[in-house]
Write a protein that holds these residues in place. Sequence first.
Motif, PDB file in Angstrom:
ATOM      1  N   GLU A 249     -24.591  15.179  95.116  1.00 24.69           N
ATOM      2  CA  GLU A 249     -23.706  16.197  95.677  1.00 24.69           C
ATOM      3  C   GLU A 249     -22.398  16.246  94.889  1.00 24.69           C
ATOM      4  OE1 GLU A 249     -22.377  19.299  98.041  1.00 24.69           O
ATOM      5  OE2 GLU A 249     -24.378  18.493  97.664  1.00 24.69           O
ATOM      6  N   LYS A 250     -22.434  17.013  93.796  1.00 29.59           N
ATOM      7  CA  LYS A 250     -21.271  17.294  92.951  1.00 29.59           C
ATOM      8  C   LYS A 250     -20.728  16.047  92.258  1.00 29.59           C
ATOM      9  CE  LYS A 250     -19.567  21.338  95.522  1.00 29.59           C
ATOM     10  NZ  LYS A 250     -20.245  21.190  96.801  1.00 29.59           N
TER      11      LYS A 250
ATOM     12  N   HIS B 141     -23.081  13.662 101.041  1.00 29.12           N
ATOM     13  CA  HIS B 141     -24.299  14.459 100.866  1.00 29.12           C
ATOM     14  C   HIS B 141     -24.620  15.205 102.161  1.00 29.12           C
ATOM     15  CE1 HIS B 141     -28.417  15.596  99.927  1.00 29.12           C
ATOM     16  NE2 HIS B 141     -28.137  15.315  98.660  1.00 29.12           N
ATOM     17  N   PRO B 142     -24.990  16.470 102.070  1.00 35.02           N
ATOM     18  CA  PRO B 142     -25.262  17.248 103.294  1.00 35.02           C
ATOM     19  C   PRO B 142     -26.407  16.705 104.138  1.00 35.02           C
ATOM     20  CG  PRO B 142     -25.854  18.489 101.309  1.00 35.02           C
ATOM     21  CD  PRO B 142     -25.073  17.304 100.856  1.00 35.02           C
ATOM     22  N   ASP B 143     -27.321  15.940 103.541  1.00 34.64           N
ATOM     23  CA  ASP B 143     -28.413  15.355 104.324  1.00 34.64           C
ATOM     24  C   ASP B 143     -28.024  14.035 104.982  1.00 34.64           C
ATOM     25  OD1 ASP B 143     -30.103  17.449 103.750  1.00 34.64           O
ATOM     26  OD2 ASP B 143     -30.973  16.468 101.991  1.00 34.64           O
TER      27      ASP B 143
ATOM     28  N   GLN C  76     -16.965  15.199  92.570  1.00 30.11           N
ATOM     29  CA  GLN C  76     -16.408  14.403  93.668  1.00 30.11           C
ATOM     30  C   GLN C  76     -16.337  12.926  93.311  1.00 30.11           C
ATOM     31  OE1 GLN C  76     -17.373  15.731  97.920  1.00 30.11           O
ATOM     32  NE2 GLN C  76     -19.281  16.184  96.839  1.00 30.11           N
TER      33      GLN C  76
ATOM     34  N   GLN D  29     -23.755  24.351  92.069  1.00 30.76           N
ATOM     35  CA  GLN D  29     -23.142  23.702  93.230  1.00 30.76           C
ATOM     36  C   GLN D  29     -21.723  24.187  93.472  1.00 30.76           C
ATOM     37  OE1 GLN D  29     -23.797  19.583  92.024  1.00 30.76           O
ATOM     38  NE2 GLN D  29     -25.339  19.315  93.601  1.00 30.76           N
TER      39      GLN D  29
ATOM     40  N   TYR E 191     -27.486   9.469  98.139  1.00 30.38           N
ATOM     41  CA  TYR E 191     -27.360   9.647  99.583  1.00 30.38           C
ATOM     42  C   TYR E 191     -26.241   8.780 100.152  1.00 30.38           C
ATOM     43  CZ  TYR E 191     -31.648  12.379  99.423  1.00 30.38           C
ATOM     44  OH  TYR E 191     -32.576  13.348  99.160  1.00 30.38           O
TER      45      TYR E 191
ATOM     46  N   GLY F 133     -22.442  15.064 105.157  1.00 25.44           N
ATOM     47  CA  GLY F 133     -21.862  16.289 104.646  1.00 25.44           C
ATOM     48  C   GLY F 133     -20.343  16.279 104.594  1.00 25.44           C
TER      49      GLY F 133
END
Length: 533
Positions: free
Chosen positions: A364-365, A328-330, A368, A401, A324, A333
């Motif tokens: 998230e990926k 992360h989109p949450d 990245q 993803q 996080y 993002g």
Amino acid sequence: MKAIRAAYVIAEGQGPGGIVWTGTNAGSGAGFNSGDRAKAPGAVTVSATGAAAVAPFLELRDAVVLVDGDRIVDVATGAAGDALAARAAEVIDLGESVLMPGLIDLEGLVDIDHLQLDSWWSGEHEARLEWSEAYARDPDAVLTSDERSTLRRYGLVQLLLHGITSAMPISTEVHGAWAETHDDMLDTARTASELGIRVFLGPSYRSGVHVTRADGTPSIFWDEEKGRAGFADAARFLDTVEALADPLITGVLVPCRVETVTDEVLQATAKLSAERGTLVRVHATQGLASEIDILREERGATPLGLLQRVGLLNDRLILAHGVYIDVHPDVHGEDRGDLATLAEAGVSIVHCPVTNARYAFLLEKISQYLEAGVTVALGTDSFPPDLIRAIDTGVQLSKVQHNDLGMGMLAEYVEAATLGGARALQRPDLGRIGAGRTADLVAFSLADFRMGAIDDPLRTLTLSGTGRDANFSMVNGRVVMRDGNLPGVDLTALRSEGQRIFEKLRAAYAGRDALQGKSHLGELFPPLFPRGS
């Protein structure tokens, strides 16, 4: 000297003088010796046009690895490989196996029930598995000291049987009186040394514990004196490890989840780490309401902001999970600088794909992180401690993803399980099979009919195998597993005792249930289908 021969060997990929090994010279039969490269895991080894770049690894076929003491002497194929084998006092022929650098697990599970019991339920039910506030005021250890020792032996044996050669152990504190102790870790160190697994070890410590109040709301129960005492125990353990002078045992500092450790103790951790050059692993960026919201409301910081404030954000920090952050989109993002902060500080993250999937909090990926220059290592963090399953899970999630079958990142995941872990540990001698490297090796059998046809050995292992296919391992030049067996370990007796301990741990949850008091285990852990009489 020992020679290990295998149908496939995943060796270092750069030849003498910086010459890149490609398909035209890989089978020449010559040995090779590679130098270190300051390159994060994820380096592209072959371009879209087929041109070779500096490759982290090279697949050799019918190759021999010569080991003298704790070091690799050379690696070769063909006639040169036969010549290496002729120099050895013992030749270990692994047949149709893939021999690769020993796997490095920086969230190496050494307990028995983590995720087995708490990854199936909604939030309301899950709250019943935390300590109640009343229990936190007077907690007690569920297991005796002998049972705790057996539990750790069980966990270390599982790691070895799944092909792990280096581990930074983790176990849940939910069954302890508060957190781990100096004596617990000394016992773990002795067991690890006996079994032959390399460990980076320290007792966990915390100033608070997540609890569920009687009204069902979450909170943290604080006992700051226990946090200080736990840190003092951890500092003393560093001295103990130094006195052991065992090459398989390295002392590290492992504060618990960052939101449960006071600034005071985190600052003391940073100071001691700087003074002694000691690595620190901390759990952070793994929770939203349970971590990010708490830190913002109670301490006015983000997880990375807190780590920077207390002096821990540096190249000695190993950040468990790293999920996080701003991309992360949450969270936000979008990239607002967290990846650059991690990369510039030299922080390593421990990515745990199976645990991420089972607890539904996905990184998230990974691409990245790698593109930003962040070192990524792998961890199991749940049962079974199987990094082959972790690699497979990560690869399939990456494809989803990116919505691109070409973005599975298998090479990068293999690197994370070897080179990434070595970089995080600041051990350039690990994670590689090459002349002068430490002889930590593992092999996985590809001979089972159920493996199917073999094209690329690591793709086949990832698609069709698991860590249970490990059939050989060597740590520091010592053979610790052969033909899938650990000499001197009675697995039947250990399995039986492990089941008994598991049942005892499972039963203890009922006494800590904040919402139902002394609840019935059938209600707390209902079977998937009703059990017949």
